[in-house]
Design an enzyme around this catalytic site. Structure first.
Site, mmCIF file in Angstrom:
data_model
loop_
_atom_site.group_PDB
_atom_site.id
_atom_site.type_symbol
_atom_site.label_atom_id
_atom_site.label_comp_id
_atom_site.label_asym_id
_atom_site.label_seq_id
_atom_site.Cartn_x
_atom_site.Cartn_y
_atom_site.Cartn_z
ATOM 1 N N LYS A 186 28.349 -1.526 -36.532
ATOM 2 C CA LYS A 186 28.687 -0.988 -37.663
ATOM 3 C C LYS A 186 30.409 -0.571 -37.024
ATOM 4 O O LYS A 186 30.615 -0.002 -36.382
ATOM 5 C CB LYS A 186 27.816 0.630 -36.911
ATOM 6 C CG LYS A 186 28.170 1.531 -38.430
ATOM 7 C CD LYS A 186 27.797 2.618 -38.353
ATOM 8 C CE LYS A 186 28.062 3.767 -40.086
ATOM 9 N NZ LYS A 186 27.503 4.612 -40.274
ATOM 10 N N LYS A 229 26.799 -3.598 -40.021
ATOM 11 C CA LYS A 229 27.459 -2.930 -41.447
ATOM 12 C C LYS A 229 28.498 -3.017 -40.662
ATOM 13 O O LYS A 229 29.582 -2.922 -40.321
ATOM 14 C CB LYS A 229 26.725 -1.494 -41.308
ATOM 15 C CG LYS A 229 27.303 -1.011 -42.600
ATOM 16 C CD LYS A 229 26.601 0.815 -41.974
ATOM 17 C CE LYS A 229 27.270 1.917 -42.707
ATOM 18 N NZ LYS A 229 26.044 2.894 -42.498
HETATM 19 C C1 PBG Z 1 26.834 7.468 -41.815
HETATM 20 C C2 PBG Z 1 26.818 6.938 -42.314
HETATM 21 C C3 PBG Z 1 28.070 6.469 -43.510
HETATM 22 C C4 PBG Z 1 26.906 5.119 -44.228
HETATM 23 C C5 PBG Z 1 25.832 4.776 -43.570
HETATM 24 N N1 PBG Z 1 25.046 5.807 -42.628
HETATM 25 C C6 PBG Z 1 28.419 6.565 -43.527
HETATM 26 C C7 PBG Z 1 29.832 6.173 -42.528
HETATM 27 O O1 PBG Z 1 29.754 5.894 -41.408
HETATM 28 O O2 PBG Z 1 31.097 7.617 -42.451
HETATM 29 C C8 PBG Z 1 27.390 4.492 -44.922
HETATM 30 C C9 PBG Z 1 27.213 3.581 -45.664
HETATM 31 C C10 PBG Z 1 27.186 2.959 -47.076
HETATM 32 O O3 PBG Z 1 28.503 3.160 -47.620
HETATM 33 O O4 PBG Z 1 26.889 2.516 -47.960
HETATM 34 N N2 PBG Z 1 26.506 7.798 -40.185
#
Ligand code: PBG
Length: 319
Positions: free
Chosen positions: A192, A245
């Site tokens: 991520k 992601k």
């Molecule tokens: C929580 C999380 C996030 C997303 C999914 N889980 C945001 C972040 O890390 O700031 C992003 C999902 C999206 O943008 O669709 N940590």
């Protein structure tokens, strides 16, 4: 290999039926997961999938999704109150726990996934507990594990840790095993990235950090070898599915992970990817349906087995 004029690749592109016959990648609704936000109602007409539903509205929305053939949802919760220790995340009567119980009771077949992170529940918006101005990795682990167990106790089919703390998959695996849930899978957001494409999500999930950013725990966008190490560690700690992601700006990462691992690979097509196409379509710059289908096909072609997408509901109508 022969070349032109013996070979003419256009021969197989002549008609829709011929093109369909030789098509290498197809979208199947069964591979898709629709993210849903539950908490204080927040309608978003421009980006409908970024709306937030009350518990009652959520049930109505899911009824429609199930009727359309959607097989899996991923729940995010926004609590009424936030605090330093993210109490709402692991509260037995927290918003996600209540939503899961409500949905589990009504939709036996629906795959219920929950996002496991603290950022929607902390007053400062970071994904873990803050000590001396920094997110404390090891102190956060037990809270994540508690959160995951509370979701599964409520009826979740799988938990998806998205916090990017080191060691969280093992902590969650052990906690699930110790509480009688050895059969519950973990979908790890393994690679991520600290991405600009989470913008619209942070509004829906109310999870923008109040100071600093997430670069000290989410991955640095230029790295791909590091993504493989993240996946390797998560697999070693007990992940059942690894996730990349965002998806569209990281197709090379999806491909690399697909080639290096034999377990299912998920890709999260994030809010900014959805918003980009929606916004351009609203201006008449491109066709949303075609743009969305092309984007999702590219993610699958890169190697994703499971795709989390805000287009899932529309896809159910398009396919
Ligand atoms: C929580 C999380 C996030 C997303 C999914 N889980 C945001 C972040 O890390 O700031 C992003 C999902 C999206 O943008 O669709 N940590």
């Amino acid at each position: 290999m022969s070349s032109y004029p013996e070979t003419r690749l256009r021969r197989l592109r002549k008609s829709p039926a011929l093109r369909s016959l030789v098509r290498e990648t197809r979208l199947d609704l069964d591979d898709f997961v629709f993210p849903l936000f539950v908490g204080p109602t927040l309608r978003n007409d421009e980006l409908p999938a970024m709306s937030r539903f009350s518990l009652e509205e959520l049930v109505v929305e899911v009824e429609e999704l199930v009727r359309l053939g959607v097989k899996a949802v991923l729940l995010f919760g926004v609590p009424d109150e936030k605090d330093e220790e993210a109490t709402g995340a692991y509260d037995e009567d927290g918003i996600v726990q209540r939503a899961v119980r409500e949905l589990r009771r009504r939709f036996a077949e629906l795959v219920l996934l929950t996002d496991v992170c603290l950022c929607e529940y902390t007053s400062h918006g970071h994904c873990g507990v803050v000590r001396d101005g920094e997110v404390d990795n090891d102190e956060t682990l037990s809270l994540l594990a508690r959160t995951a167990v509370s979701h599964v106790d409520a009826g979740a089919d799988a938990v998806c840790p998205s916090d990017m703390m080191d060691g969280r998959v093992r902590a969650i695996r052990e906690a699930l095993d110790d509480t009688g849930h050895p059969g519950t899978p973990i979908v790890a957001y393994s690679a991520k990235y600290a991405s600009a494409f989470y913008g619209p999500f942070r509004e829906a999930a109310e999870s923008a950090p109040s100071f600093g950013d997430r670069r000290a725990y989410q991955m640095d966008p230029p790295n791909v070898r590091e993504a493989l190490r993240e996946c390797e560690l998560d697999v070693d700690e007990g992940a059942d599915i690894v996730m990349v992601k965002p998806a569209l700006p990281y197709l090379d990462v999806i491909r690399a992970v697909r080639e290096a691992f034999d377990l299912p690979v998920a890709a999260y097509s994030v809010s900014g990817e959805y918003a980009m196409v929606k916004a351009a379509a609203a201006r008449g710059w491109l066709d949303e349906r075609q743009g969305a289908l092309e984007t999702l096909t590219a993610i699958k072609r890169a190697g994703a087995d499971v795709i989390v997408s805000y287009w899932t509901k529309e896809l159910a109508q398009w396919l």
